[in-house]
Design a protein around this motif. Structure first.
Motif, mmCIF file in Angstrom:
data_model
loop_
_atom_site.group_PDB
_atom_site.id
_atom_site.type_symbol
_atom_site.label_atom_id
_atom_site.label_comp_id
_atom_site.label_asym_id
_atom_site.label_seq_id
_atom_site.Cartn_x
_atom_site.Cartn_y
_atom_site.Cartn_z
ATOM 1 N N GLU A 211 0.833 -1.194 0.000
ATOM 2 C CA GLU A 211 0.000 0.000 0.000
ATOM 3 C C GLU A 211 0.875 1.254 0.000
ATOM 4 N N SER A 212 0.566 2.207 -0.889
ATOM 5 C CA SER A 212 1.334 3.448 -0.912
ATOM 6 C C SER A 212 1.035 4.263 0.333
ATOM 7 N N LEU A 213 1.970 5.162 0.677
ATOM 8 C CA LEU A 213 1.760 6.001 1.851
ATOM 9 C C LEU A 213 0.551 6.905 1.667
ATOM 10 N N LEU A 214 0.336 7.389 0.451
ATOM 11 C CA LEU A 214 -0.830 8.236 0.183
ATOM 12 C C LEU A 214 -2.118 7.456 0.387
ATOM 13 N N ALA A 215 -2.140 6.214 -0.097
ATOM 14 C CA ALA A 215 -3.319 5.375 0.115
ATOM 15 C C ALA A 215 -3.505 5.068 1.592
ATOM 16 N N GLY A 216 -2.384 4.897 2.296
ATOM 17 C CA GLY A 216 -2.460 4.654 3.735
ATOM 18 C C GLY A 216 -3.059 5.832 4.486
ATOM 19 N N ILE A 217 -2.676 7.054 4.072
ATOM 20 C CA ILE A 217 -3.259 8.248 4.690
ATOM 21 C C ILE A 217 -4.761 8.296 4.442
ATOM 22 N N ALA A 218 -5.162 8.065 3.194
ATOM 23 C CA ALA A 218 -6.585 8.103 2.847
ATOM 24 C C ALA A 218 -7.361 7.041 3.618
ATOM 25 N N ASP A 219 -6.764 5.864 3.786
ATOM 26 C CA ASP A 219 -7.440 4.793 4.511
ATOM 27 C C ASP A 219 -7.611 5.149 5.990
ATOM 28 N N GLY A 220 -6.595 5.798 6.563
ATOM 29 C CA GLY A 220 -6.698 6.220 7.956
ATOM 30 C C GLY A 220 -7.803 7.242 8.152
ATOM 31 N N VAL A 221 -7.902 8.200 7.238
ATOM 32 C CA VAL A 221 -8.970 9.201 7.322
ATOM 33 C C VAL A 221 -10.329 8.540 7.150
ATOM 34 N N ALA A 224 -11.503 6.854 10.362
ATOM 35 C CA ALA A 224 -11.974 7.805 11.364
ATOM 36 C C ALA A 224 -13.315 8.421 10.991
ATOM 37 N N VAL A 225 -13.521 8.692 9.712
ATOM 38 C CA VAL A 225 -14.750 9.358 9.275
ATOM 39 C C VAL A 225 -15.939 8.406 9.288
ATOM 40 N N THR A 226 -15.729 7.149 8.964
ATOM 41 C CA THR A 226 -16.845 6.207 8.851
ATOM 42 C C THR A 226 -17.212 5.562 10.183
ATOM 43 N N ASP A 227 -16.292 5.489 11.123
ATOM 44 C CA ASP A 227 -16.611 4.909 12.422
ATOM 45 C C ASP A 227 -17.363 5.946 13.257
ATOM 46 N N PRO A 228 -18.572 5.661 13.722
ATOM 47 C CA PRO A 228 -19.385 6.689 14.394
ATOM 48 C C PRO A 228 -18.771 7.229 15.672
ATOM 49 N N VAL A 229 -18.135 6.369 16.468
ATOM 50 C CA VAL A 229 -17.574 6.853 17.726
ATOM 51 C C VAL A 229 -16.253 7.580 17.491
ATOM 52 N N LEU A 230 -15.415 7.062 16.609
ATOM 53 C CA LEU A 230 -14.174 7.769 16.293
ATOM 54 C C LEU A 230 -14.479 9.146 15.717
ATOM 55 N N ARG A 231 -15.454 9.202 14.841
ATOM 56 C CA ARG A 231 -15.824 10.485 14.238
ATOM 57 C C ARG A 231 -16.290 11.474 15.308
ATOM 58 N N THR A 232 -17.166 11.025 16.189
ATOM 59 C CA THR A 232 -17.658 11.904 17.255
ATOM 60 C C THR A 232 -16.538 12.288 18.211
ATOM 61 N N ALA A 233 -15.669 11.323 18.511
ATOM 62 C CA ALA A 233 -14.568 11.593 19.435
ATOM 63 C C ALA A 233 -13.620 12.648 18.888
ATOM 64 N N LEU A 234 -13.322 12.585 17.600
ATOM 65 C CA LEU A 234 -12.420 13.569 17.005
ATOM 66 C C LEU A 234 -13.070 14.955 16.981
ATOM 67 N N LEU A 235 -14.372 15.014 16.700
ATOM 68 C CA LEU A 235 -15.066 16.306 16.705
ATOM 69 C C LEU A 235 -15.089 16.907 18.112
ATOM 70 N N LEU A 236 -15.358 16.081 19.124
ATOM 71 C CA LEU A 236 -15.363 16.581 20.491
ATOM 72 C C LEU A 236 -13.965 17.014 20.929
ATOM 73 N N THR A 237 -12.955 16.284 20.484
ATOM 74 C CA THR A 237 -11.582 16.665 20.815
ATOM 75 C C THR A 237 -11.234 18.016 20.211
ATOM 76 N N ALA A 238 -11.650 18.256 18.967
ATOM 77 C CA ALA A 238 -11.412 19.553 18.339
ATOM 78 C C ALA A 238 -12.127 20.659 19.101
ATOM 79 N N ALA A 239 -13.376 20.399 19.497
ATOM 80 C CA ALA A 239 -14.128 21.406 20.242
ATOM 81 C C ALA A 239 -13.492 21.680 21.599
#
Length: 418
Positions: A211-221, A224-239
């Protein structure tokens, strides 16, 4: 793939067994390194301030800009090549850099080009080092011990922050930037020795080599975006980063100036926040997080909001500094409670092959939120006063706390039974 989006917890209750020796040694080594770093950053800022405010700002930008731009790449590299290998490489690079700084500053003093160059090196190394070191608790302890391990890590980091700046002031007065750099070099040598000895149990879990590093970055994002709790956790952390961190670091000095309290009072308010964070971390290490781990994050934000309201309402009298310090302690306790619940939740919920990438996203959302918040709150403080800006922080924290309580993915999240 492990998912956070269930009603069962991904975070187990803290084990009462002793934490692994490898983790305790890693923790001691990295906390010593943090003390050295904090001392050197004070010395670097002091040296830059001699060239004026604009140069001091440029030096800080030279650290934060490459770190922010390269964080996602750093997370992908950590998952591809292993967090331990990335940390060892980063420690070697920084050891060489601080030794070079010590020699160069002894010969040439502190010219702006040298300060900017070293700051850029720090920011670049941080982009790779921070996601790797953030993933290490997951790699060194069991999930049952993760909340306790993370709380001890936060407590140690807070102690390092409290000790680093005063140590830097003493070292600058005695030995200048060159001597401070040599002390920091010793701390990097110590953590490098620890990393050469530590062998993470989960180091074999890596992203595919094909897997390319660029693809790895996209997969990591995507994770985080598709998992409901990870997504909410990151938004709350930003807030939380936008609402809580600027309140004391940026706005309390402005409040102190407008109230005529003086720099000593502003320093005590900042120390109060640090004491509150340390207290919350030590309690979490001893007692563990709340049974409802998602509820703990929201209650931490609510507690911080109470402290922010007290800080904004502190009377403009010399005697009121005690009330402001007490309010800052409450802000710190709420911030620490939030972090002690949110950190293990995110770290334990990341798939084994994506731990560093999730940590890079966690750091990135905090950094971006803080950059925006500092500028907006600074403008508001100039336009309407520091109290209004602190009140806005309280509103933001309140909205984040209510959002966390209303989120089904976080509200139903519980710790697993032993």
């Amino acid at each position: 793939m492990a998912s956070l989006g269930t009603t069962e917890s991904v975070v187990s209750p803290p084990s009462r067994t002793v934490l692994p020796r490898s983790y305790l040694c890693w923790l001691a080594g990295t906390r010593v390194s943090l003390v050295g770093d904090a001392a050197l950053y004070f010395a670097l800022g002091w040296a830059a301030s001699a060239h004026g405010g604009q140069m001091a700002a440029l030096v800080l930008t030279a650290i934060t800009l490459p770190r922010t731009v390269l964080l996602l790449l750093g997370g992908a590299v950590g998952d591809r090549f292993g967090a331990r290998r990335v940390m060892i490489t980063g420690d070697v690079a920084m050891l060489a850099a601080v030794l070079a700084l010590a020699v160069a500053s002894r010969i040439w003093g502190t010219p702006p080009w040298m300060l900017l160059g070293f700051a850029a090196v720090v920011g670049t190394v941080d982009a790779f080092y921070l996601p790797a070191t953030g993933s290490m608790p997951r790699r060194l302890v069991s999930k049952e011990q993760l909340p306790r391990a993370m709380a001890l890590r936060q407590a140690g980091g807070q102690v390092a922050s409290l000790l680093g700046a005063p140590l830097g002031a003493v070292l600058v007065a005695m030995a200048g930037l060159s001597g401070t750099a040599l002390v920091d070099a010793g701390s990097f040598a110590a953590v490098l020795a620890v990393m050469l000895w530590v062998r993470p149990a989960a180091e074999a879990e890596r992203s595919p080599r094909a897997e390319s590093l660029l693809a790895g970055i996209a997969d990591g994002v995507k994770i985080a975006v598709t998992d409901p709790v990870l997504r909410t956790a990151l938004l709350l952390t930003a807030a939380a980063a936008a609402g809580l961190l600027p309140a004391v670091a940026l706005l309390s000095p402005l409040l102190a100036r407008s109230n005529g309290w003086g720099p000593g009072s502003a320093g005590l308010v900042a120390a109060g926040q640090g004491a509150g964070i340390l207290l919350a971390a030590l309690l979490a290490a001893r007692l563990g997080p709340m049974r409802r781990i998602g509820m703990g994050t929201s209650l931490g934000l609510a507690l911080a909001v109470v402290g922010l309201a007290g800080l904004a309402a502190a009377p403009a009298t010399a005697a009121a500094t005690a009330a402001a310090i007490a309010a800052a302690v409450v802000v710190g306790a709420g911030s620490g409670m939030f972090a002690c619940h949110m950190g293990p939740l995110v770290l334990a919920g990341a798939p084994d092959t994506h731990v560093s990438r999730v940590q890079s996203l966690l750091t990135l959302v905090q950094s971006l939120a803080l950059v925006v918040a500092n500028n907006v709150l600074g403008w508001l403080a100039n336009a309407a006063g520091a109290r209004s800006a602190i009140a806005l922080c309280a509103v933001l924290g309140c909205v984040a706390g209510v959002t966390g309580l209303a989120s089904p993915s976080l509200r139903g999240l519980r710790q697993a039974k032993s």
